[in-house]
Design a protein around this motif. Structure first.
Motif, mmCIF file in Angstrom:
data_model
loop_
_atom_site.group_PDB
_atom_site.id
_atom_site.type_symbol
_atom_site.label_atom_id
_atom_site.label_comp_id
_atom_site.label_asym_id
_atom_site.label_seq_id
_atom_site.Cartn_x
_atom_site.Cartn_y
_atom_site.Cartn_z
ATOM 1 N N GLU A 1 0.820 -1.227 0.000
ATOM 2 C CA GLU A 1 0.000 0.000 0.000
ATOM 3 C C GLU A 1 0.846 1.266 0.000
ATOM 4 O OE1 GLU A 1 -2.538 0.157 3.442
ATOM 5 O OE2 GLU A 1 -1.013 -0.640 4.774
ATOM 6 N N THR A 2 2.161 1.099 -0.202
ATOM 7 C CA THR A 2 3.009 2.280 -0.370
ATOM 8 C C THR A 2 3.661 2.161 -1.752
ATOM 9 O OG1 THR A 2 4.972 1.176 0.522
ATOM 10 C CG2 THR A 2 3.567 2.325 2.100
ATOM 11 N N PRO A 3 3.940 3.289 -2.396
ATOM 12 C CA PRO A 3 4.606 3.207 -3.701
ATOM 13 C C PRO A 3 5.942 2.468 -3.590
ATOM 14 C CG PRO A 3 3.741 5.413 -3.340
ATOM 15 C CD PRO A 3 3.552 4.668 -2.053
ATOM 16 N N ALA A 4 6.612 2.616 -2.432
ATOM 17 C CA ALA A 4 7.900 1.930 -2.257
ATOM 18 C C ALA A 4 7.717 0.414 -2.338
ATOM 19 C CB ALA A 4 8.515 2.314 -0.911
ATOM 20 N N ALA A 5 6.722 -0.087 -1.628
ATOM 21 C CA ALA A 5 6.478 -1.537 -1.652
ATOM 22 C C ALA A 5 6.055 -1.984 -3.052
ATOM 23 C CB ALA A 5 5.408 -1.910 -0.630
ATOM 24 N N ALA A 6 5.274 -1.124 -3.730
ATOM 25 C CA ALA A 6 4.813 -1.480 -5.071
ATOM 26 C C ALA A 6 5.989 -1.573 -6.041
ATOM 27 C CB ALA A 6 3.800 -0.440 -5.561
ATOM 28 N N MET A 7 6.915 -0.613 -5.930
ATOM 29 C CA MET A 7 8.091 -0.622 -6.811
ATOM 30 C C MET A 7 9.014 -1.794 -6.483
ATOM 31 S SD MET A 7 7.835 2.025 -8.831
ATOM 32 C CE MET A 7 9.485 2.256 -9.466
ATOM 33 N N MET A 8 9.078 -2.152 -5.206
ATOM 34 C CA MET A 8 9.992 -3.202 -4.753
ATOM 35 C C MET A 8 9.292 -4.556 -4.618
ATOM 36 S SD MET A 8 12.786 -1.679 -4.635
ATOM 37 C CE MET A 8 13.847 -2.866 -3.831
ATOM 38 N N LEU B 1 -2.431 3.177 -1.301
ATOM 39 C CA LEU B 1 -1.558 3.227 -2.473
ATOM 40 C C LEU B 1 -1.928 4.416 -3.371
ATOM 41 C CD1 LEU B 1 0.789 1.896 -3.946
ATOM 42 C CD2 LEU B 1 -0.849 0.515 -5.216
ATOM 43 N N VAL B 2 -3.229 4.647 -3.538
ATOM 44 C CA VAL B 2 -3.665 5.778 -4.368
ATOM 45 C C VAL B 2 -3.262 7.096 -3.705
ATOM 46 C CG1 VAL B 2 -5.666 6.993 -5.348
ATOM 47 C CG2 VAL B 2 -5.565 4.496 -5.436
ATOM 48 N N GLN B 3 -3.527 7.210 -2.390
ATOM 49 C CA GLN B 3 -3.224 8.493 -1.734
ATOM 50 C C GLN B 3 -1.730 8.798 -1.739
ATOM 51 O OE1 GLN B 3 -4.157 9.606 2.252
ATOM 52 N NE2 GLN B 3 -3.044 7.936 3.236
ATOM 53 N N TYR B 4 -0.898 7.776 -1.544
ATOM 54 C CA TYR B 4 0.543 8.046 -1.508
ATOM 55 C C TYR B 4 1.117 8.254 -2.914
ATOM 56 C CZ TYR B 4 0.365 6.591 3.391
ATOM 57 O OH TYR B 4 0.067 6.492 4.718
ATOM 58 N N THR B 5 0.599 7.521 -3.882
ATOM 59 C CA THR B 5 1.108 7.668 -5.245
ATOM 60 C C THR B 5 0.747 9.035 -5.821
ATOM 61 O OG1 THR B 5 0.800 5.300 -5.558
ATOM 62 C CG2 THR B 5 1.111 6.598 -7.541
ATOM 63 N N LEU B 6 -0.505 9.446 -5.582
ATOM 64 C CA LEU B 6 -0.965 10.704 -6.181
ATOM 65 C C LEU B 6 -0.743 11.914 -5.268
ATOM 66 C CD1 LEU B 6 -4.350 9.479 -7.733
ATOM 67 C CD2 LEU B 6 -2.053 9.383 -8.720
ATOM 68 N N ALA B 7 -0.256 11.667 -4.049
ATOM 69 C CA ALA B 7 -0.121 12.747 -3.063
ATOM 70 C C ALA B 7 -1.459 13.436 -2.844
ATOM 71 C CB ALA B 7 0.954 13.755 -3.492
ATOM 72 N N VAL B 8 -2.506 12.619 -2.728
ATOM 73 C CA VAL B 8 -3.857 13.130 -2.513
ATOM 74 C C VAL B 8 -4.411 12.488 -1.239
ATOM 75 C CG1 VAL B 8 -6.214 13.194 -3.414
ATOM 76 C CG2 VAL B 8 -4.296 13.470 -4.973
ATOM 77 N N ASP B 9 -4.561 13.303 -0.207
ATOM 78 C CA ASP B 9 -5.109 12.840 1.068
ATOM 79 C C ASP B 9 -6.462 12.171 0.830
ATOM 80 O OD1 ASP B 9 -6.381 12.661 3.527
ATOM 81 O OD2 ASP B 9 -5.638 14.591 4.249
ATOM 82 N N ARG B 10 -6.572 10.899 1.245
ATOM 83 C CA ARG B 10 -7.793 10.142 0.955
ATOM 84 C C ARG B 10 -9.016 10.666 1.693
ATOM 85 N NH1 ARG B 10 -6.290 4.315 3.741
ATOM 86 N NH2 ARG B 10 -8.466 4.077 4.321
ATOM 87 N N SER B 11 -8.823 11.519 2.725
ATOM 88 C CA SER B 11 -9.987 11.982 3.491
ATOM 89 C C SER B 11 -10.249 13.478 3.308
ATOM 90 C CB SER B 11 -9.784 11.660 4.972
ATOM 91 O OG SER B 11 -8.517 12.123 5.398
ATOM 92 N N ASN B 12 -9.619 14.092 2.321
ATOM 93 C CA ASN B 12 -9.805 15.525 2.108
ATOM 94 C C ASN B 12 -10.810 15.774 0.980
ATOM 95 O OD1 ASN B 12 -9.586 18.235 1.479
ATOM 96 N ND2 ASN B 12 -7.374 18.313 1.827
#
Ligand code: PEP
Ligand code: MG
Length: 568
Positions: A430-437, A455-466
């Protein structure tokens, strides 16, 4: 009077009914109340306390017997507040000061409610309503205010906050909707609404203030729209939508026992995400083939110390037993940062979503992690259990977590407690780092489960609750699709299963792309299972692959979304 309001819809569906204001106006009773001597006032309090305490315990039992376990638990917690000697002492000392017992009760309850409201954790803040509820109930008994008669018609409950006992007093099925002025999505009222599929809207401050008792109300949990005093046409529109939803629900429930297999025979496991124990009822009702994500946070919330190994064991065992030979994936605690607990002593952070949370806490807190692992391992004797770790960015974190697993096993052996040695351990990607690795992680993990929400919030830098940037949060963004494909490819290369347990898995169109990528399991809120299943059963793999190939040619998530909407 005709009015329109909007709030935030938190459970879907349309609600039609007469408004029921959740609070009786106690002021008029308080104004006419004539206190007697101080000792008599104290006696009234003691009488009211014991009356309310036994009423709440009896009612809790009645609700449990009726299968309404959550409401039962809430009222039991209220009974404990009433029985707490601190509460009594506080009230008595206020009677010494003012001589007025109902006002003393309300003031004491308000004091405790305020203390909770000042807590950092949203969950605890939401508990303030419990103290006010209890205080008002005791005051009502002293003032002789009768319980409300709600009749049999469907009601839309509304209030700034809604006291849990109000909900508990109304028959299951009679509450057609809930409108809250407060914005908390973890309020008891919301938890109950989610569990029972009642449409609910929160953050509707104006509506909660303006709606009058008995007024006709229409509400839509999908759009957050609220209409009072509707025209005949508006009512007809809502009735039509409600009928459609009812039909749709029947249609979907009928798919319960059909397999999730594409037209050309490719099958996928459709599992349920659960958080509170009663979610298992819905998992069964909608034909879940196991639990793909058991969010264990609820076990850690609403208390002031860590849950014990035995308490956790009971909860995990219960779910594992209910699931029988279907898999239950327990996700270790994902708390911290945005949802701190007082006893975890996590200081306030600038960027809680990037902070000290989930496995980062578990790896530092053996006192927290070992009991959870031991409980999960023990539960494996009662069903098919797997465990996964959230928020991983490094291979070393997974390996460290596995060292804790070994330690947990050694302790269990020394304590002569049984567990299955073949419990599988997975990475929540669920982190871009884990996805890449993923390629590296797949060498060590027994399975992957893609947490698309994070994964979406960290990849897009979009807070999932905003809500302000919600339009940017899109799981079809090509960056997300590429990462997801990378994760599934890595899993295939290393021969481990890959599932997804974020919201993306509940989107039937996304499910088609995921099938083409090779996903093995999709886990989601139970009511979405038949919706995804219907789509899966309608598609062929060659079609799905063409759609995926085309989806990868777009440069923007919105284009992908529109394309799929046009095709499926
Ligand atoms: C996710 O991040 O996709 C997920 C399923 O976990 P949570 O929503 O609990 O963060
Ligand atoms: Mg997550």
């Amino acid at each position: 009077m005709k009015q329109r309001f909007t709030g935030l819809g938190v459970t879907t569906g349309v609600g039609i009914g007469k408004a029921l204001r959740a609070q009786v106006d106690l002021d008029k009773y308080l104004k006419t109340y004539i206190p007697s001597f101080v000792e008599d006032e104290k006696e009234k309090v003691d009488k009211a306390l014991s009356e309310v305490e036994s009423f709440l315990f009896d009612k809790a039992e009645e609700l449990r017997a009726d299968g309404r376990t959550e409401q039962g638990a809430i009222l039991e917690a209220h009974a404990m507040i009433v029985g707490d000697p601190v509460m009594r002492e506080n009230v008595l000392s206020k009677i010494d000061a003012t001589g007025n017992s109902p006002r003393a009760v309300l003031a004491a309850a308000e004091e405790q409610a305020k203390a909770f409201e000042e807590m950092e954790d949203e969950y605890f803040r939401a508990r303030a309503v419990d103290f006010r509820d209890v205080g008002r109930r005791i005051a009502r008994v002293i003032l002789g205010v009768p319980d409300r008669d709600v009749g049999d018609e469907p009601v839309i409950l509304c209030g700034y906050e809604i006291e849990p006992s109000v909900i508990a007093n109304i028959k299951t099925g009679q509450i057609a909707g809930i409108i809250l002025g407060a914005g908390s999505t973890t309020a008891h009222a919301v938890i109950i609404a989610k569990a029972q599929g009642i449409p609910a809207i929160v953050g509707a401050v104006d509506a909660a203030r303006a709606i009058l008792d008995e007024e006709e109300v229409l509400m839509d949990g999908d759009t957050g729209e609220i209409i009072t005093g509707p025209t005949t046409e508006e009512r007809a529109v809502y009735e039509k939508k409600a009928k459609k939803e009812e039909k749709q629900k029947e249609h979907y429930l009928a798919l319960k026992d059909l397999p999730a297999v594409t037209e050309d025979g490719r099958s996928v496991i459709l599992a349920a995400n659960i958080g509170i124990p009663s979610d298992m009822d819905f998992a069964e009702e909608y034909g879940a083939e196991g639990v793909g994500l058991f969010r264990t946070e609820f076990l850690f919330m609403g208390r002031d110390e860590l849950p014990t190994e035995d308490e956790q064991f009971e909860a995990y065992k219960n779910v594992a037993e209910k699931n029988g030979d279907k898999l239950t994936i327990i996700r270790t605690m994902d708390i911290g940062g945005d949802k701190p607990l007082s006893y975890l002593e996590i200081p306030k952070e600038e960027n809680p979503f990037l902070g000290y949370r989930a496995l980062r806490v578990s790896l530092k807190r053996k006192d927290l992690f070992l009991p959870q692992l031991k409980a999960a391992l023990r539960a494996s004797c009662y069903g098919k259990v797997a465990v996964m770790f959230p928020m991983i960015i490094n291979v070393s974190e997974f390996l460290k977590a596995k060292e804790f697993v070994d330690e947990a096993k050694v302790e269990l052996q020394a304590e002569h407690k049984d567990y299955n040695n073949d419990v599988q351990f997975g990475v929540m990607v669920e982190t871009p780092a884990a996805a890449m690795m993923a390629d590296s992680l797949a060498k060590y993990a027994d399975f992957f489960s893609i947490g698309s929400n994070d994964l979406v919030q960290y990849t897009l830098a979009v807070d999932r609750s905003n809500a302000e940037i919600a339009h940017l949060y899109n799981h079809y963004h090509p960056a997300v699709l590429r990462l997801v494909q990378n994760i599934i490819k890595a899993a295939k290369t290393h021969g481990i299963p890959a599932g997804m347990c974020g919201e993306m898995a509940s989107d039937p169109r996304a499910a088609v792309l995921l099938l083409a990528m090779g996903i093995d399991e999709l886990s989601m809120g139970a009511p979405s299972i038949p919706i995804v299943k219907e789509q899966v059963r309608r598609v062929r793999m060659d079609e799905a692959k063409v759609l995926l190939e085309k989806a990868f040619t777009f440069e923007d998530g919105e284009e992908v979304k529109r394309y799929l909407e046009g095709q499926l």
